[in-house]
Design a protein around this motif. Structure first.
Motif, PDB file in Angstrom:
ATOM      1  N   THR A 280      44.660  48.209  39.829  1.00 23.32           N
ATOM      2  CA  THR A 280      43.631  47.362  40.451  1.00 23.32           C
ATOM      3  C   THR A 280      43.339  47.834  41.880  1.00 23.32           C
ATOM      4  N   LEU A 281      42.264  47.329  42.439  1.00 23.12           N
ATOM      5  CA  LEU A 281      41.915  47.686  43.818  1.00 23.12           C
ATOM      6  C   LEU A 281      43.021  47.270  44.788  1.00 23.12           C
ATOM      7  N   ASP A 282      43.586  46.083  44.574  1.00 21.81           N
ATOM      8  CA  ASP A 282      44.691  45.636  45.433  1.00 21.81           C
ATOM      9  C   ASP A 282      45.850  46.618  45.379  1.00 21.81           C
ATOM     10  N   GLU A 283      46.120  47.099  44.167  1.00 25.60           N
ATOM     11  CA  GLU A 283      47.225  48.045  44.010  1.00 25.60           C
ATOM     12  C   GLU A 283      46.922  49.353  44.745  1.00 25.60           C
ATOM     13  N   TRP A 284      45.658  49.759  44.762  1.00 28.39           N
ATOM     14  CA  TRP A 284      45.303  50.971  45.516  1.00 28.39           C
ATOM     15  C   TRP A 284      45.461  50.748  47.014  1.00 28.39           C
TER      16      TRP A 284
END
Ligand SMILES: *[C@@H]1O[C@H](CO)[C@@H](O)[C@H](O)[C@H]1NC(C)=O
Ligand SMILES: *[C@@H]1O[C@H](CO)[C@@H](O)[C@H](O)[C@H]1NC(C)=O
Ligand SMILES: *[C@@H]1O[C@H](CO)[C@@H](O)[C@H](O)[C@H]1NC(C)=O
Ligand SMILES: *[C@@H]1O[C@H](CO)[C@@H](O)[C@H](O)[C@H]1NC(C)=O
Ligand SMILES: *[C@@H]1O[C@H](CO)[C@@H](O)[C@H](O)[C@H]1NC(C)=O
Ligand SMILES: *[C@@H]1O[C@H](CO)[C@@H](O)[C@H](O)[C@H]1NC(C)=O
Ligand SMILES: *[C@@H]1O[C@H](CO)[C@@H](O)[C@H](O)[C@H]1NC(C)=O
Ligand SMILES: *[C@@H]1O[C@H](CO)[C@@H](O)[C@H](O)[C@H]1NC(C)=O
Ligand SMILES: *[C@@H]1O[C@H](CO)[C@@H](O)[C@H](O)[C@H]1NC(C)=O
Length: 469
Positions: A280-284
Motif C-alpha cells: 500500500t501507499l502507507d507501506e511505501w
C-alpha cells in the motif's frame, strides 16, 4: 503478465494500477517513456517517489523557483552526481533470488496481484547499471546542458569519476547525453578517475577514516534501521504470509519490497513493476523512511562522523568557487589536488561522479540539512525534506547537486546557489535570500565546519573513545 513484451507489461501494470490506485492512470506516460529529461521519473509518483535511494531520479518540488533569478547570469556550474539505476549488489541479488524461490516453492496460493509471482523468472544481475539506469544518465547530461547551455558553450566540463565500473560508465553516459544536447558529435571524456579502495584518498569514495569505517558507529545506520524494521515490517509480513500461505521472515519481506524498484529498473518502458502493487501507499512511506534512516544515521547528520566524510569534497568545492588552492587535511589527495592537470582551478564547469553514501556525507558536510527536523530513530516523522530528510529527495539513482555562481546586475559580489535534484536549497546558514542566494563570501564563511576539518581528528582515535562521543 507472462509475456516479457513491453506492451503487455505496461497494460498489465496499468490494470493493476487502476484496480488499486485509480490515480495512477493520470500519471501514465503518453509516449511510452516513464523517464524524461525535465521531470525525471514520472510514472506512478505516489509509489515511485518513496523508494529511498532506490528511487529513480525525479525533479523534486522546490519552494524557490529553480530558474536563474532575473538579471543574473550563471558564471560557474558544478555537478556532483550519483551513478544511474543499477542491479542489486551481489549479496542482495542472491538474497532476492532466494526470496523469490522460497515463495515459489512454498506458497499455497497466488491470489490477485500476487498472480505474476507464480511464474516470475528472476533475471537480475549484480552491481552494474541497467539500460534504464544508463538512460537516466544520458538524460542527466542533457538536463545539465539545457540548464547551463549559455555558460558551457565552448567550455567543456572538467570531469572526475570515482573508480567503480558503474560510476565510470555513468560519467560516460552523462557525457553522451551532454554531447547529444550540444549537437556536438564529439563525446567528451573523463579527465580523472580516482580509484576506490582501502588506503586511497578519494573525496568521491569514503575509505580512510578508521573510526567511521570500522568503529561501533559504522553500525549505527543498520542499528537504527533494525529498530524501525521491528515496528513497520511485522504487519506487512503477516499480511503477505497469510495471502500466500508462506512463512517469509522479516528480512524476506523487506527483500520483496526491494524487488519493486529493482524489477522496475529492468523494464524497457520502466513502468513500475508488479512487485510494487503488492504494497500500500502507507507501506511505501514506511519503506522510504526505512531507507532514509540508513542514509541519515549511516552517513548524514545522524552519524557523529558522517558529515566529516564529506569535508574533503567541500574544501575542493570551495577551492573551485574561489579559484584558490585546496586547503584540506582530511581525505583529499594532495598530489592530485596540487596539480593543475588533475585539479585545475580556472575552469567554469565541473562534473564529479560518485555514490549515494558519499553524497549523503557531502550534503551533511555542507550543512544542507541542518535545519530539517532530525529523523527519529523509532517513528515516522515525515517522508520529505520539508519536514524531515528523505533519501528519495536527496540521493535517488542519478541524483545530482548543482552548485552555481551567479553574476547579477547591480551587485558587486558574485553569489552562490545550491540545487539538489531541482530543489533550490534555502541556504539559511549564510543568509540565503528569497531566491536562495548567498554572497560568495558569506557562503565560504558558513563552511567553517569543513574549513576546520570537521571531526577528522576523531577518525584515528581509539574506537571505544569515538563511540562515547
Ligand atoms: C520463465 O522461464 C521459463 C523457462 O525458460 C519459461 O518457460 C517461462 O515462460 C518463463 N516465464 C516468464 C513469465 O517469462
Ligand atoms: C516523452 O515525453 C517527455 C515529456 O514530454 C519527453 O521529455 C521525452 O523525451 C519523451 N520521450 C520520448 C521517447 O519521446
Ligand atoms: C565538442 O566537444 C568536444 C569534447 O567535449 C570539445 O573538445 C570541443 O571543443 C567541442 N566543440 C565545440 C565546437 O564546442
Ligand atoms: C594520490 O594520487 C597519486 C597520483 O594519482 C597516487 O599515486 C597516490 O597513490 C595517491 N595517494 C593516496 C593516498 O591516495
Ligand atoms: C534511539 O533514540 C533514543 C532516544 O533518543 C536513544 O535513547 C537510543 O539510544 C537511540 N537508539 C539508537 C540505536 O541510536
Ligand atoms: C517459520 O520460520 C521461522 C524462522 O524464520 C521458524 O522458527 C518457524 O518454525 C517457521 N514456521 C513454520 C510454520 O514453518
Ligand atoms: C591521505 O590522507 C591522509 C589522512 O588525512 C593524510 O595523512 C595523507 O597525507 C593523505 N595523502 C595524500 C597523498 O594526500
Ligand atoms: C551544520 O551543523 C553542524 C553541527 O551543529 C555545524 O558544525 C555546522 O557548522 C553547520 N553547518 C552550517 C553550514 O551551518
Ligand atoms: C512535505 O511535507 C509537508 C509538511 O508535512 C507537506 O505540507 C508537503 O505537502 C509535503 N510535500 C510533498 C511533495 O510531499
Amino acid at each position: 503478465m507472462n509475456s516479457p513484451g513491453s506492451f503487455s507489461r505496461l497494460s498489465a501494470t496499468l490494470l493493476c494500477a487502476l484496480l488499486i490506485f485509480p490515480s495512477a492512470l493520470a500519471a501514465a506516460p503518453t509516449n511510452g517513456s516513464c523517464d524524461t529529461i525535465d521531470q525525471g521519473y514520472r510514472c506512478s509518483p505516489e509509489i515511485a517517489h518513496y523508494w529511498g535511494q532506490y528511487s529513480l531520479w525525479f525533479s523534486v518540488p522546490s519552494e524557490i523557483n529553480v530558474d536563474p533569478p532575473k538579471d543574473c547570469s550563471v558564471s560557474f556550474a558544478s555537478v556532483l552526481s550519483r551513478h544511474g539505476g543499477r542491479d542489486p549488489t551481489a549479496s542482495k541479488t542472491m538474497a532476492y533470488r532466494l526470496t523469490v524461490a522460497q515463495i515459489q516453492s512454498t506458497a499455497t496460493s497466488f491470489p490477485g496481484e500476487f498472480a505474476f509471482l507464480k511464474d516470475y523468472n528472476y533475471t537480475l544481475g549484480a552491481d552494474l547499471l541497467t539500460d534504464v539506469g544508463r538512460q537516466e544518465m544520458v538524460n542527466s547530461g542533457a538536463h545539465f546542458y539545457k540548464r547551463y547551455a549559455k555558460l558551457v558553450a565552448n567550455k567543456p566540463p572538467f570531469v572526475r569519476s570515482s573508480g567503480q565500473a558503474r560510476v565510470i560508465e555513468s560519467a560516460n553516459k552523462w557525457l553522451e547525453g551532454y554531447a547529444q544536447a550540444t549537437k556536438n558529435s564529439t563525446i567528451g571524456s573523463i579527465d580523472l578517475t580516482i580509484p576506490e579502495g582501502a588506503g586511497v584518498n578519494n573525496t568521491l569514495s569514503h575509505e580512510i577514516c578508521t573510526a567511521f569505517e570500522d568503529g561501533p558507529i559504522s553500525k549505527l545506520g543498520d542499528n537504527v534501521q533494525d529498530i524501525w524494521v521491528s515496528k513497520f515490517v511485522p504487519p506487512i509480513q503477516a499480511r503477505i504470509n497469510s495471502q500466500l500461505g508462506t512463512n517469509l521472515s522479516v528480512t524476506a519481506t523487506v527483500n520483496l519490497m526491494d524487488m519493486c524498484p529493482f524489477d522496475t529498473l529492468t523494464s524497457p518502458t520502466a513502468a513500475v513493476s508488479p512487485f510494487c502493487y503488492l504494497f500500500t501507499l502507507d507501506e511505501w512511506h514506511q519503506y522510504d523512511y526505512y531507507e532514509s534512516l540508513g542514509k541519515y544515521y549511516g552517513y548524514g547528520n545522524g552519524n557523529p562522523l558522517g558529515p566529516t566524510q564529506g569535508v574533503g569534497y567541500v574544501n575542493e568545492l570551495l577551492a573551485r568557487l574561489t579559484e584558490t588552492p585546496v586547503d584540506d587535511h582530511t581525505n583529499t589527495n594532495t598530489t592530485l589536488d596540487s596539480d593543475p592537470a588533475t585539479f585545475p582551478l580556472d575552469r567554469k564547469v565541473y562534473a564529479d561522479f560518485s555514490h549515494d553514501n558519499d553524497m549523503s556525507a557531502i550534503f551533511a558536510g555542507l550543512g544542507l540539512y541542518n535545519s530539517t527536523k532530525p529523523l527519529s530513530n523509532s517513528t515516522v516523522q515525515g517522508t520529505n525534506v520539508t519536514n524531515g530528510f528523505s533519501a528519495a529527495w536527496t540521493v535517488p539513482f542519478a541524483a545530482r547537486m548543482y552548485v552555481e555562481k551567479l553574476s547579477c546586475t547591480g551587485e558587486k559580489e558574485e553569489s552562490v546557489r545550491i540545487i539538489v535534484n531541482d530543489r533550490v536549497m534555502p541556504l539559511e546558514f549564510c543568509g540565503g535570500d528569497e531566491v536562495g542566494r548567498c554572497t560568495l563570501g558569506k557562503f565560504v564563511e558558513s563552511q567553517s565546519f569543513a574549513r576546520s576539518g570537521g571531526h577528522w581528528d576523531q577518525c584515528f582515535v581509539d574506537a571505544t573513545v569515538s563511540a562515547r562521543r
